[in-house]
Design a protein around this motif. Structure first.
Motif, PDB file in Angstrom:
ATOM      1  N   ILE A   1       4.195  11.885   1.270  1.00 26.12           N
ATOM      2  CA  ILE A   1       4.521  12.235  -0.165  1.00 26.12           C
ATOM      3  C   ILE A   1       5.057  10.905  -0.749  1.00 26.12           C
ATOM      4  N   LEU A   2       4.544  10.416  -1.991  1.00 22.60           N
ATOM      5  CA  LEU A   2       4.834   9.292  -2.431  1.00 22.60           C
ATOM      6  C   LEU A   2       5.633   9.983  -3.889  1.00 22.60           C
ATOM      7  N   ARG A   3       6.998   9.536  -3.813  1.00 30.52           N
ATOM      8  CA  ARG A   3       7.584   9.892  -4.996  1.00 30.52           C
ATOM      9  C   ARG A   3       8.184   8.732  -5.860  1.00 30.52           C
ATOM     10  N   VAL A   4       8.238   9.099  -7.137  1.00 32.02           N
ATOM     11  CA  VAL A   4       8.775   8.016  -8.176  1.00 32.02           C
ATOM     12  C   VAL A   4       9.898   7.270  -7.497  1.00 32.02           C
TER      13      VAL A   4
ATOM     14  N   LEU B   1       0.651  -1.307   0.048  1.00 33.45           N
ATOM     15  CA  LEU B   1       0.098  -0.069   0.047  1.00 33.45           C
ATOM     16  C   LEU B   1       0.944   1.319   0.061  1.00 33.45           C
ATOM     17  N   VAL B   2       0.353   2.320  -0.409  1.00 31.40           N
ATOM     18  CA  VAL B   2       0.795   3.690  -0.326  1.00 31.40           C
ATOM     19  C   VAL B   2       1.581   4.260   0.756  1.00 31.40           C
ATOM     20  N   LYS B   3       0.747   3.811   1.954  1.00 34.75           N
ATOM     21  CA  LYS B   3       1.178   4.062   3.431  1.00 34.75           C
ATOM     22  C   LYS B   3       2.357   3.404   3.651  1.00 34.75           C
ATOM     23  N   ASP B   4       2.509   2.067   2.891  1.00 34.54           N
ATOM     24  CA  ASP B   4       3.623   1.394   3.349  1.00 34.54           C
ATOM     25  C   ASP B   4       5.068   1.934   3.030  1.00 34.54           C
ATOM     26  N   ILE B   5       5.225   2.776   1.739  1.00 33.88           N
ATOM     27  CA  ILE B   5       6.309   3.233   1.326  1.00 33.88           C
ATOM     28  C   ILE B   5       6.422   4.818   0.900  1.00 33.88           C
ATOM     29  N   MET B   6       5.205   5.417   1.628  1.00 34.21           N
ATOM     30  CA  MET B   6       5.213   6.926   1.433  1.00 34.21           C
ATOM     31  C   MET B   6       6.460   7.543   2.319  1.00 34.21           C
ATOM     32  N   ILE B   7       6.772   8.609   2.150  1.00 36.46           N
ATOM     33  CA  ILE B   7       7.531   9.452   3.191  1.00 36.46           C
ATOM     34  C   ILE B   7       6.339  10.227   3.959  1.00 36.46           C
ATOM     35  N   PRO B   8       6.511   9.904   5.043  1.00 32.15           N
ATOM     36  CA  PRO B   8       5.491  10.788   6.294  1.00 32.15           C
ATOM     37  C   PRO B   8       5.892  12.163   6.267  1.00 32.15           C
ATOM     38  N   LEU B   9       4.695  13.051   6.328  1.00 32.00           N
ATOM     39  CA  LEU B   9       5.014  14.495   6.492  1.00 32.00           C
ATOM     40  C   LEU B   9       6.217  14.906   7.548  1.00 32.00           C
TER      41      LEU B   9
ATOM     42  N   LEU C   1       3.414  12.164  -5.693  1.00 32.31           N
ATOM     43  CA  LEU C   1       1.923  12.279  -5.348  1.00 32.31           C
ATOM     44  C   LEU C   1       1.715  12.876  -3.943  1.00 32.31           C
ATOM     45  N   LEU C   2       0.858  13.557  -3.458  1.00 31.35           N
ATOM     46  CA  LEU C   2       0.552  13.857  -2.179  1.00 31.35           C
ATOM     47  C   LEU C   2      -0.340  12.833  -1.779  1.00 31.35           C
ATOM     48  N   VAL C   3      -0.144  12.189  -0.444  1.00 34.72           N
ATOM     49  CA  VAL C   3      -0.557  11.033  -0.107  1.00 34.72           C
ATOM     50  C   VAL C   3      -1.819  11.783   0.937  1.00 34.72           C
ATOM     51  N   MET C   4      -2.970  11.324   0.944  1.00 33.89           N
ATOM     52  CA  MET C   4      -4.103  11.558   1.572  1.00 33.89           C
ATOM     53  C   MET C   4      -4.641  10.529   2.413  1.00 33.89           C
ATOM     54  N   LYS C   5      -5.416  10.911   3.624  1.00 30.25           N
ATOM     55  CA  LYS C   5      -6.155   9.955   4.500  1.00 30.25           C
ATOM     56  C   LYS C   5      -7.198  11.183   5.018  1.00 30.25           C
TER      57      LYS C   5
ATOM     58  N   GLU D   1      -7.030  16.273  -9.329  1.00 28.98           N
ATOM     59  CA  GLU D   1      -7.410  15.149  -8.390  1.00 28.98           C
ATOM     60  C   GLU D   1      -6.180  13.988  -8.756  1.00 28.98           C
ATOM     61  N   GLY D   2      -5.664  14.183  -9.805  1.00 34.88           N
ATOM     62  CA  GLY D   2      -4.553  13.211 -10.141  1.00 34.88           C
ATOM     63  C   GLY D   2      -3.270  13.433  -9.370  1.00 34.88           C
ATOM     64  N   GLU D   3      -3.240  14.390  -8.789  1.00 34.67           N
ATOM     65  CA  GLU D   3      -2.035  14.638  -7.958  1.00 34.67           C
ATOM     66  C   GLU D   3      -1.834  14.149  -6.490  1.00 34.67           C
ATOM     67  N   TYR D   4      -3.041  13.549  -6.169  1.00 30.59           N
ATOM     68  CA  TYR D   4      -3.359  13.161  -4.665  1.00 30.59           C
ATOM     69  C   TYR D   4      -3.454  11.624  -4.878  1.00 30.59           C
ATOM     70  N   VAL D   5      -3.340  10.762  -3.827  1.00 24.40           N
ATOM     71  CA  VAL D   5      -3.466   9.554  -3.910  1.00 24.40           C
ATOM     72  C   VAL D   5      -3.884   9.097  -2.304  1.00 24.40           C
ATOM     73  N   ASP D   6      -4.813   8.058  -2.244  1.00 23.33           N
ATOM     74  CA  ASP D   6      -5.145   7.669  -1.107  1.00 23.33           C
ATOM     75  C   ASP D   6      -4.239   6.756  -0.423  1.00 23.33           C
ATOM     76  N   GLU D   7      -3.781   7.063   0.939  1.00 25.88           N
ATOM     77  CA  GLU D   7      -2.720   6.042   1.505  1.00 25.88           C
ATOM     78  C   GLU D   7      -3.056   4.684   1.610  1.00 25.88           C
ATOM     79  N   ASP D   8      -4.163   4.205   1.195  1.00 26.49           N
ATOM     80  CA  ASP D   8      -4.602   2.562   1.351  1.00 26.49           C
ATOM     81  C   ASP D   8      -4.639   2.241  -0.298  1.00 26.49           C
ATOM     82  N   ALA D   9      -4.468   3.109  -1.160  1.00 32.62           N
ATOM     83  CA  ALA D   9      -4.270   2.593  -2.664  1.00 32.62           C
ATOM     84  C   ALA D   9      -2.848   1.549  -2.619  1.00 32.62           C
ATOM     85  N   THR D  10      -3.221   0.805  -3.709  1.00 32.12           N
ATOM     86  CA  THR D  10      -2.081  -0.250  -3.922  1.00 32.12           C
ATOM     87  C   THR D  10      -0.887   0.168  -4.767  1.00 32.12           C
ATOM     88  N   LEU D  11       0.192  -0.454  -4.871  1.00 29.34           N
ATOM     89  CA  LEU D  11       1.217   0.080  -5.487  1.00 29.34           C
ATOM     90  C   LEU D  11       0.981   0.144  -6.902  1.00 29.34           C
TER      91      LEU D  11
END
Length: 184
Positions: free
Chosen positions: A165-168, A5-13, A154-158, A129-139
């Motif tokens: 932040i989820l970076r390339v 999931l995105v929340k597993d690999i994102m960089i927290p604020l 992408l900015l990660v949302m909950k 809207e495409g610049e945001y991703v839910d933190e529960d979205a899959t890889l």
């Protein structure tokens, strides 16, 4: 890969450099430098801009910082939408730099410019809207969104709140780990 999931690999604020929107460019650069010096941070390459309620309202990339120090770039890019994405010869770019007198002032004047430029005037504010991703979205969902939108992050949302932040870079690491696991 769909179990990641995105929340597993994102960089927290809290691992990202932030400044208030009324800060100047110098403050933003100092915040980024301080964040990059931290041991617990994964190479931040942007500064997040927050409002008085500490909500993210924009971001400032390394390129945004450099571009802001030479105001003629804004004139060039505003007058010709889509101009920056075209490929140009070195000769044309040199002529353009000469015509607009780009970087004619000494770099020593950067300090004064950096103090005068407000972050809110140069930050990038995500607008789609495409610049945001839910933190529960899959890889795979995040990969698709980044590729189709040509985004570097992408900015990660909950629940309508930005949490990271989820970076390339993190996406690329996941893909290459999966590739190496194949044992080719």
């Amino acid at each position: 890969m769909s179990d990641i999931l995105v929340k597993d690999i994102m960089i927290p604020l809290d691992q990202y450099a932030t400044v208030e929107e009324n800060a100047n460019l110098y403050d933003a650069v100092m915040a980024l430098e301080a964040c990059q010096a931290r041991e617990d941070v994964r190479d931040p390459r942007a500064v997040l801009v927050v409002d008085k309620k500490n909500h993210v309202v924009g971001k400032l990339s390394l390129l945004d910082v450099i571009k802001a120090l030479e105001p003629s770039y804004e004139k060039i890019l505003e007058s010709r939408p889509g101009f920056a994405r075209l490929g140009f010869s070195h000769r044309f770019l040199k002529l353009l730099a000469d015509d607009y007198n780009l970087w004619a002032n000494p770099l020593e004047q950067i300090c004064r410019k950096a103090a005068d430029i407000k972050v809110k005037d140069i930050m990038y504010s995500p607008s789609s809207e495409g610049e945001y991703v839910d933190e529960d979205a899959t890889l795979p969902e995040a990969l698709h969104q980044v590729i189709m939108g040509h985004h570097q992050s992408l900015l990660v949302m909950k629940k309508k709140r930005i949490t990271g932040i989820l970076r390339v870079r993190e996406l690329f690491e996941q893909v290459t780990e999966a590739m190496k696991a194949c044992g080719l």
